[in-house]
Design a protein around this motif. Structure first.
Motif, mmCIF file in Angstrom:
data_model
loop_
_atom_site.group_PDB
_atom_site.id
_atom_site.type_symbol
_atom_site.label_atom_id
_atom_site.label_comp_id
_atom_site.label_asym_id
_atom_site.label_seq_id
_atom_site.Cartn_x
_atom_site.Cartn_y
_atom_site.Cartn_z
ATOM 1 N N MET A 1 0.831 -1.204 0.000
ATOM 2 C CA MET A 1 0.000 0.000 0.000
ATOM 3 C C MET A 1 0.870 1.260 0.000
ATOM 4 N N ILE A 2 1.877 1.283 0.861
ATOM 5 C CA ILE A 2 2.768 2.457 0.928
ATOM 6 C C ILE A 2 3.519 2.628 -0.385
ATOM 7 N N GLY A 3 4.008 1.512 -0.954
ATOM 8 C CA GLY A 3 4.720 1.597 -2.224
ATOM 9 C C GLY A 3 3.849 2.109 -3.348
ATOM 10 N N SER A 4 2.569 1.740 -3.338
ATOM 11 C CA SER A 4 1.652 2.145 -4.406
ATOM 12 C C SER A 4 1.393 3.643 -4.429
ATOM 13 N N VAL A 5 1.393 4.287 -3.261
ATOM 14 C CA VAL A 5 1.084 5.727 -3.217
ATOM 15 C C VAL A 5 2.341 6.589 -3.108
ATOM 16 N N THR A 6 3.527 5.955 -3.122
ATOM 17 C CA THR A 6 4.775 6.735 -3.041
ATOM 18 C C THR A 6 5.687 6.462 -4.240
ATOM 19 N N VAL A 7 6.255 5.261 -4.297
ATOM 20 C CA VAL A 7 7.234 4.996 -5.354
ATOM 21 C C VAL A 7 6.563 4.850 -6.718
ATOM 22 N N LEU A 8 5.320 4.367 -6.768
ATOM 23 C CA LEU A 8 4.649 4.218 -8.062
ATOM 24 C C LEU A 8 4.431 5.561 -8.767
ATOM 25 N N PRO A 9 3.920 6.595 -8.073
ATOM 26 C CA PRO A 9 3.815 7.899 -8.735
ATOM 27 C C PRO A 9 5.172 8.415 -9.211
ATOM 28 N N ALA A 10 6.222 8.144 -8.435
ATOM 29 C CA ALA A 10 7.561 8.580 -8.843
ATOM 30 C C ALA A 10 8.000 7.875 -10.122
ATOM 31 N N LEU A 11 7.751 6.569 -10.197
ATOM 32 C CA LEU A 11 8.124 5.821 -11.395
ATOM 33 C C LEU A 11 7.317 6.273 -12.606
ATOM 34 N N LEU A 12 6.030 6.527 -12.415
ATOM 35 C CA LEU A 12 5.204 7.009 -13.519
ATOM 36 C C LEU A 12 5.668 8.381 -13.988
ATOM 37 N N SER A 13 6.078 9.226 -13.040
ATOM 38 C CA SER A 13 6.586 10.546 -13.410
ATOM 39 C C SER A 13 7.895 10.432 -14.178
ATOM 40 N N LEU A 14 8.757 9.509 -13.748
ATOM 41 C CA LEU A 14 10.036 9.294 -14.436
ATOM 42 C C LEU A 14 9.831 8.747 -15.850
ATOM 43 N N LEU A 15 8.923 7.788 -15.972
ATOM 44 C CA LEU A 15 8.723 7.129 -17.263
ATOM 45 C C LEU A 15 7.934 7.990 -18.244
ATOM 46 N N GLY A 16 6.954 8.736 -17.731
ATOM 47 C CA GLY A 16 6.122 9.537 -18.626
ATOM 48 C C GLY A 16 5.452 8.654 -19.653
ATOM 49 N N ASP A 17 5.504 9.068 -20.908
ATOM 50 C CA ASP A 17 4.866 8.285 -21.970
ATOM 51 C C ASP A 17 5.624 7.003 -22.293
ATOM 52 N N ARG A 18 6.836 6.877 -21.742
ATOM 53 C CA ARG A 18 7.599 5.648 -21.987
ATOM 54 C C ARG A 18 6.996 4.441 -21.290
ATOM 55 N N VAL A 19 6.001 4.660 -20.406
ATOM 56 C CA VAL A 19 5.309 3.540 -19.789
ATOM 57 C C VAL A 19 4.572 2.714 -20.845
ATOM 58 N N GLU A 20 4.342 3.323 -22.022
ATOM 59 C CA GLU A 20 3.678 2.613 -23.124
ATOM 60 C C GLU A 20 4.671 1.921 -24.047
ATOM 61 N N LYS A 21 5.953 1.914 -23.675
ATOM 62 C CA LYS A 21 6.971 1.261 -24.504
ATOM 63 C C LYS A 21 6.713 -0.243 -24.589
ATOM 64 N N GLY A 22 7.130 -0.791 -25.711
ATOM 65 C CA GLY A 22 6.977 -2.231 -25.906
ATOM 66 C C GLY A 22 5.555 -2.646 -26.189
ATOM 67 N N ARG A 23 4.820 -1.816 -26.911
ATOM 68 C CA ARG A 23 3.424 -2.138 -27.205
ATOM 69 C C ARG A 23 3.338 -3.365 -28.117
ATOM 70 N N VAL A 24 2.353 -4.200 -27.865
ATOM 71 C CA VAL A 24 2.120 -5.390 -28.671
ATOM 72 C C VAL A 24 0.937 -5.081 -29.580
ATOM 73 N N PRO A 25 1.159 -4.970 -30.907
ATOM 74 C CA PRO A 25 0.126 -4.467 -31.827
ATOM 75 C C PRO A 25 -1.203 -5.208 -31.749
ATOM 76 N N PHE A 26 -1.186 -6.538 -31.799
ATOM 77 C CA PHE A 26 -2.465 -7.257 -31.847
ATOM 78 C C PHE A 26 -3.220 -7.127 -30.523
ATOM 79 N N LEU A 27 -2.469 -6.964 -29.400
ATOM 80 C CA LEU A 27 -3.135 -6.750 -28.110
ATOM 81 C C LEU A 27 -3.791 -5.385 -28.066
#
Length: 765
Positions: free
Chosen positions: A330-356
């Motif tokens: 729970m603590i990790g989800s509301v602390t480090v996860l926002p930080a990782l999402l901020s770091l990654l930005g749109d790169r969180v969509e990297k490695g997209r699988v076309p048919f999916l």
């Protein structure tokens, strides 16, 4: 990121905002925490729960008497010698039979691992028909590790078997049975643990359609589990950990770690797809999904804490370990996860699988809404009363078999069936020597164990144990003069039939003991053993059900009341979760107790449910069900606060969360179903029970019953009596939820309702 105007910000919003602004610091703190927790736990080591700390009652009393006397009772083993079915009528008095017995005694003695080897001709351990004999001995060394040292003895007995093919020569006892159990238990959990993560990753990849996004929930869950393993080592010095605590912690940690990250990440992606800028999407996700995660996490922690009220060592350690991993995730989800999402930005969509990606677009409509659930919900909301009666009636019918649920500890043949050879040995042993495989053990403590009155009481007990019908004998006595203790071993009539064996145990405890040892002052004579341990465990667990249920339900109700500030929602939350648990109990009882459809899950009806499972299922399911419930109801409440009607809010809340709830549920069903494929019946029961309950909860409960009930209640969903206004208001996070403006600022008043597409959109500046 700027604070949203229009409302106070809660813990989740503030934590998410800070982590997004100080992303490297947040990630660094999390990594440091995980590393330090693992290092500290590794250095401290883990303290395991001892036998005398497991239970209250006679079993624990006997263990403490032995511990105080400094006696570690050795683990007993027996070698059963008898003719094969097609081997004629060889008797224990025949020369070939005697030669085989002599070879067994010589072989096991030569291993150096055993002591006190006794010939059946000296102890009269020969069956009534004269065709079976028992060579008995004890394992040397620490009883706790006897199963790790039994292999050379088993190998020696196997060589004697090879030399005497006309006879059946098999070993059975505490160490050999524990080795079988430990091997199966360890192999089963290794199979489950190795399969769980790839299965979860595959489903997440389908859900997100991108490799990076699918990896984030796995990363959070794994690091939370790693940190918890270290913390468990530290905490075990205050509360020792049972052998199952690690496995349960892994199961719960994977479940909530993936769920929480999935909820947060999916909301952030949804807001980005709706056109919000990155900062605004993060703020909305923190204030909505972040808050739901905290409410859910605290509720799950409360549910896990319920196991601390059982007074049983294994349950207490499972509850504490699960509580820790939920809190860490729970603590990790509301602390480090926002930080990782901020770091990654749109790169969180990297490695997209076309048919999916194409498949997702085919199943989801506008704003991430599920087309399937939109159609289902339209039917439910059109006829809410009919939906409630049909779905509720179906679940009530499924729950009915639970009324006759019977719980007990499993014997070896119930646990493994025919999957391991030692089960057949166990059955042959009980047939030739009823109760001999698991005798009752009377631990006699006196001021002077050799006093005439004590010796007479022991002799009387031996005779009455047989004459009362509790045992067929032989009753063996081992005396420790220096410690003033005696051990009386009584084979129980009933053998592997626990119902009959427990009746024999009751005879010993309630009639034979009072008439013998009860007449001698200063004598203690607790009766322990496998059957006694099973009965004491079952009795104590049964007594713990009411306080655990009351604690979990009352505190969960209070948390729902405070979190949603609605008496109606608090009540419906509890009722729906209890209905989900009841359905799981019904399925378990029908499949595993009565055997209805057992072959469909590769199981068999064993006539009972393993003792610990009903309470364990209640706690785990109540916690996991709250995950989905809080997430869905939070989204409905959020939509209601934005000005929608209750029915519109229900539609919006359910269909926009359906995808993420379905993904989370599919992961859990798949992981739990793995346990349903394992060899042990107890693991099958746990896997099928959990998988069925989660499936029911995520579909019938959240997709049909919840919207039907809320539609019927309409505005009464938000009823909160004035006399409860003194309670603290924990609903402030949603009031600050906003959408993107042209400059990326979130405002509390920026939502407006557009009747054309029935969804919120950013106000244009």
């Amino acid at each position: 990121m700027r604070q949203a105007r229009g409302g106070s910000r809660g813990i989740a919003a503030r934590a998410g905002s800070w982590s997004a602004r100080h992303r490297w610091t947040a990630v660094g703190i999390w990594v440091l925490f995980v590393v330090l927790a693992m290092a500290a736990g590794g250095a401290a080591g883990q303290v395991d729960v001892k036998q005398d700390e497991q239970l209250k009652g006679e079993t624990t009393q006997a263990a403490r008497i032995m511990k105080d006397a400094g006696i570690e009772e050795p683990v007993g083993e027996s070698v059963l010698v008898q003719p094969r079915e097609n081997g004629g009528s060889a008797k224990a008095t025949d020369p070939e039979f005697r030669a085989a017995v002599a070879d067994v005694i010589k072989a096991v003695g030569a291993t150096g691992e055993v002591t006190a080897v006794k010939s059946p001709y000296d102890t009269e351990s020969i069956s009534k028909d004269g065709h079976s004999a028992l060579v008995q001995f004890d394992m040397r060394g620490d009883p706790e590790t006897a199963s790790e040292r039994i292999e050379p003895v088993l190998a020696a007995v196997a060589k004697v078997q090879d030399a005497h093919n006309e006879l059946r020569i098999e070993e059975i006892g505490g160490a050999s049975m524990n080795k079988t159990f430990d091997d199966a238990f360890g192999d089963d959990f290794k199979q489950a643990e190795f399969s769980a993560v790839p299965v979860a990753f595959g489903i997440l990849l389908i859900a997100f359609g991108a490799l990076v996004a699918a990896l984030l929930p796995i990363l959070l869950a794994v690091t939370a589990i790693m940190a918890t393993m270290g913390l468990m080592g530290l905490v075990s010095h205050l509360m020792p950990m049972g052998e199952t605590a690690n496995s349960v912690m892994l199961l719960v940690g994977l479940a909530v770690g993936v769920d929480y990250c999935l909820f947060y990440l999916r909301r952030e992606r949804e807001e980005r797809e709706a056109g919000r800028d990155r900062e605004t999407a993060m703020e909305i996700a923190a204030a909505t999904s972040g808050r739901a995660i905290i409410v859910s996490g605290v509720t799950v922690c409360v549910a896990m804490a319920g196991m601390l009220f059982t007074g049983i060592g294994d349950f207490e350690s499972m509850g504490l370990a699960s509580l820790i991993v939920v809190a860490v995730a729970m603590i990790g989800s509301v602390t480090v996860l926002p930080a990782l999402l901020s770091l990654l930005g749109d790169r969180v969509e990297k490695g997209r699988v076309p048919f999916l990606d194409r498949m997702k677009r085919g199943t989801n409509g506008k704003n991430g809404e599920s087309r399937v659930w939109t159609r289902v919900l339209a039917t439910v909301l059109k006829r809410p009363l009919v939906s409630l009666v049909v779905a509720g009636g179906a679940l009530a019918a499924i729950s009915l078999p639970a009324i006759g649920m019977k719980t007990q500890e499993f014997t070896l043949d119930q646990e493994f069936g025919d999957s391991v050879p030692i089960v057949a040995t166990y059955e042959r042993m009980n047939e030739a020597f009823p109760g001999g495989a698991e005798p009752a053990e009377v631990v006699v403590k006196a001021d002077d164990i050799n006093a005439a009155s004590v010796r007479q009481a022991i002799d009387d007990f031996r005779q009455r144990a047989v004459s009362s019908g509790a045992s067929l004998g032989p009753v063996e006595v081992v005396t420790h003069d220096a410690e003033n203790l005696a051990f009386v071993y009584v084979p129980l009539v009933g053998g592997s039939d626990l119902d009959k064996a427990e009746k024999s145990l009751d005879l010993l405890r309630d009639e034979v003991r009072p008439a013998t040892f009860g007449k001698v002052d200063g004598v203690e004579a607790p009766i322990t053993g496998q059957v006694a341990g099973s009965k004491d465990f079952n009795d104590q667990l049964t007594g713990a059900v009411a306080p655990v249920f009351a604690f979990v339900v009352v505190f969960a109700f209070g948390l729902m009341l405070l979190s949603f500030r609605s008496l109606t929602i608090a009540i419906t939350s509890i009722v729906l979760n209890l209905l989900s648990v009841g359905a799981a109990y019904g399925i378990l009882t029908a499949v595993f107790q009565y055997g209805w459809g057992a072959s469909l899950v590769g199981a068999e009806g064993v006539g009972a449910i393993i003792t610990w499972l009903p309470l364990f299922l209640f706690v785990i399911l109540f916690g996991l069900s709250m995950d989905y419930h809080v997430f869905v109801v939070s989204r409905i409440r959020e939509a209601k606060m934005q000005g929608r009607t209750t029915r519109d809010a229900i539609t919006h809340g359910v269909v926009t969360t359906a995808g993420v709830v379905t993904s989370a549920a599919v992961i859990m069903v798949a992981v739990f179903a793995i346990f349903g494929t394992l060899s042990m019946q107890s693991m099958k029961q746990m896997g099928v029970g959990l998988a069925a309950a989660v499936l029911i909860d995520a579909t019938i409960i959240r997709g049909v019953l919840l919207p039907a009930v809320m539609a019927l209640l309409d505005e009464r969903n938000w009823y909160f009596p004035k006399w409860l206004n003194w309670l603290p208001d924990m609903t402030h996070d949603e009031s600050g939820v906003g959408t993107a403006t042209g400059t990326g600022t979130a405002t509390g008043s920026s939502y407006h309702h557009d009747d054309r597409d029935d969804r919120p959109e950013p106000a244009r500046v």
